[in-house]
Design a protein around this motif. Structure first.
Motif, PDB file in Angstrom:
ATOM      1  N   GLY A   5     -51.032   5.729  -5.157  1.00  0.00           N
ATOM      2  CA  GLY A   5     -49.846   4.879  -5.186  1.00  0.00           C
ATOM      3  C   GLY A   5     -50.046   3.611  -4.395  1.00  0.00           C
ATOM      4  O   GLY A   5     -50.765   3.587  -3.394  1.00  0.00           O
ATOM      5  N   VAL A  24     -48.201   3.704  -9.748  1.00  0.00           N
ATOM      6  CA  VAL A  24     -48.910   4.978  -9.682  1.00  0.00           C
ATOM      7  C   VAL A  24     -50.080   4.895 -10.655  1.00  0.00           C
ATOM      8  O   VAL A  24     -49.884   4.648 -11.848  1.00  0.00           O
ATOM      9  N   LYS A  41     -37.119   8.449 -11.503  1.00  0.00           N
ATOM     10  CA  LYS A  41     -38.549   8.751 -11.514  1.00  0.00           C
ATOM     11  C   LYS A  41     -39.233   8.443 -10.189  1.00  0.00           C
ATOM     12  O   LYS A  41     -40.321   8.930  -9.916  1.00  0.00           O
ATOM     13  N   ALA A  42     -38.590   7.651  -9.353  1.00  0.00           N
ATOM     14  CA  ALA A  42     -39.128   7.339  -8.030  1.00  0.00           C
ATOM     15  C   ALA A  42     -37.981   7.017  -7.092  1.00  0.00           C
ATOM     16  O   ALA A  42     -36.941   6.518  -7.521  1.00  0.00           O
ATOM     17  N   LEU A  97     -42.874   9.373  -5.673  1.00  0.00           N
ATOM     18  CA  LEU A  97     -42.769   9.814  -7.060  1.00  0.00           C
ATOM     19  C   LEU A  97     -41.889  11.055  -7.101  1.00  0.00           C
ATOM     20  O   LEU A  97     -42.031  11.951  -6.272  1.00  0.00           O
TER      21      LEU A  97
END
Length: 114
Positions: A5, A24, A41-42, A97
Protein backbone atom coordinates in the motif's frame (compact mmCIF):
# COMPACT_ATOMS: atom_id res chain seq x y z
CA UNK A 1 0.28 -13.01 -2.42
CA UNK A 2 1.80 -9.67 -1.58
CA UNK A 3 -0.22 -6.49 -1.35
CA UNK A 4 1.70 -3.25 -0.94
CA UNK A 5 0.00 0.00 0.00
CA UNK A 6 0.95 3.60 -0.58
CA UNK A 7 -0.83 6.75 0.56
CA UNK A 8 -0.59 10.15 -1.09
CA UNK A 9 -2.23 13.49 -0.38
CA UNK A 10 -3.12 16.59 -2.36
CA UNK A 11 -4.47 19.94 -1.25
CA UNK A 12 -2.64 20.23 2.07
CA UNK A 13 -1.69 23.85 1.36
CA UNK A 14 -5.23 25.02 0.55
CA UNK A 15 -6.67 24.36 4.05
CA UNK A 16 -10.07 23.69 2.43
CA UNK A 17 -9.67 19.94 2.05
CA UNK A 18 -7.10 17.18 1.83
CA UNK A 19 -7.61 14.42 -0.71
CA UNK A 20 -6.18 11.03 0.23
CA UNK A 21 -5.37 8.45 -2.46
CA UNK A 22 -4.66 4.94 -1.17
CA UNK A 23 -3.11 2.69 -3.81
CA UNK A 24 -2.99 -1.07 -3.32
CA UNK A 25 -0.56 -2.92 -5.59
CA UNK A 26 -0.34 -6.66 -6.16
CA UNK A 27 3.42 -7.30 -5.95
CA UNK A 28 2.95 -11.07 -6.12
CA UNK A 29 2.88 -13.53 -8.99
CA UNK A 30 -0.77 -14.57 -8.60
CA UNK A 31 -4.09 -12.80 -9.06
CA UNK A 32 -5.62 -11.53 -5.81
CA UNK A 33 -9.36 -11.39 -5.25
CA UNK A 34 -10.55 -8.88 -2.68
CA UNK A 35 -13.97 -9.54 -1.13
CA UNK A 36 -15.89 -6.78 0.60
CA UNK A 37 -18.94 -7.04 2.88
CA UNK A 38 -20.18 -3.49 2.18
CA UNK A 39 -19.56 -0.55 -0.13
CA UNK A 40 -16.68 0.76 2.01
CA UNK A 41 -13.49 -0.62 0.50
CA UNK A 42 -10.99 1.42 2.51
CA UNK A 43 -10.96 3.54 5.63
CA UNK A 44 -8.83 6.61 6.25
CA UNK A 45 -7.81 7.80 9.72
CA UNK A 46 -6.01 11.01 10.74
CA UNK A 47 -4.39 11.16 14.17
CA UNK A 48 -2.58 13.74 16.27
CA UNK A 49 -0.34 11.52 18.38
CA UNK A 50 -2.66 9.02 20.09
CA UNK A 51 -5.78 11.13 19.45
CA UNK A 52 -7.89 10.32 16.39
CA UNK A 53 -9.07 13.60 14.85
CA UNK A 54 -10.85 12.35 11.72
CA UNK A 55 -12.06 9.05 10.30
CA UNK A 56 -13.60 8.73 6.84
CA UNK A 57 -16.24 6.21 7.96
CA UNK A 58 -17.48 8.17 11.02
CA UNK A 59 -21.07 9.26 10.55
CA UNK A 60 -21.39 7.57 7.18
CA UNK A 61 -23.55 4.66 6.11
CA UNK A 62 -22.51 2.18 3.43
CA UNK A 63 -24.69 -0.13 1.37
CA UNK A 64 -24.61 -3.66 2.77
CA UNK A 65 -23.70 -5.42 -0.45
CA UNK A 66 -21.19 -8.18 -1.09
CA UNK A 67 -18.71 -7.33 -3.83
CA UNK A 68 -15.31 -8.37 -5.07
CA UNK A 69 -12.43 -6.85 -6.95
CA UNK A 70 -9.58 -8.62 -8.75
CA UNK A 71 -6.02 -7.30 -8.86
CA UNK A 72 -3.76 -8.95 -11.42
CA UNK A 73 -0.02 -9.35 -10.68
CA UNK A 74 1.83 -6.08 -11.12
CA UNK A 75 -1.32 -3.95 -11.19
CA UNK A 76 -2.94 -1.57 -8.71
CA UNK A 77 -6.27 -0.23 -7.58
CA UNK A 78 -6.88 3.05 -5.74
CA UNK A 79 -9.37 4.35 -3.19
CA UNK A 80 -9.98 8.00 -2.31
CA UNK A 81 -11.34 10.04 0.57
CA UNK A 82 -11.57 13.76 1.27
CA UNK A 83 -10.97 15.37 4.66
CA UNK A 84 -12.77 18.73 4.58
CA UNK A 85 -11.96 21.72 6.79
CA UNK A 86 -8.88 20.25 8.49
CA UNK A 87 -7.48 22.12 11.50
CA UNK A 88 -3.88 23.37 11.23
CA UNK A 89 -1.36 20.95 12.70
CA UNK A 90 0.94 18.00 12.20
CA UNK A 91 -0.80 14.64 11.75
CA UNK A 92 -0.25 11.04 10.72
CA UNK A 93 -2.77 9.67 8.22
CA UNK A 94 -3.39 5.96 7.79
CA UNK A 95 -5.36 4.08 5.14
CA UNK A 96 -6.62 0.53 5.70
CA UNK A 97 -8.02 -1.91 3.17
CA UNK A 98 -11.43 -3.20 4.34
CA UNK A 99 -11.35 -6.51 2.45
CA UNK A 100 -12.68 -9.56 4.32
CA UNK A 101 -9.59 -11.77 4.18
CA UNK A 102 -6.73 -9.51 3.01
CA UNK A 103 -4.89 -6.76 4.83
CA UNK A 104 -2.99 -3.77 3.54
CA UNK A 105 -2.33 -0.35 5.00
CA UNK A 106 -0.19 2.71 4.44
CA UNK A 107 0.76 5.82 6.40
CA UNK A 108 1.86 9.35 5.59
CA UNK A 109 2.67 12.49 7.56
CA UNK A 110 0.30 15.38 6.89
CA UNK A 111 1.05 19.02 7.67
CA UNK A 112 -1.81 21.53 7.57
CA UNK A 113 -0.53 25.15 7.67
CA UNK A 114 -2.18 27.82 9.80
Amino acid sequence: MTLEGSLETTGEDSRDAVLFVFTVTNDGDETVELRFSDACKADFIVADGDEEVWRFTDGRMFAQVLSSETIEPGTSTSYEAEWTDPEPGEYVARAELKAQDRTCEARIDVSIPS
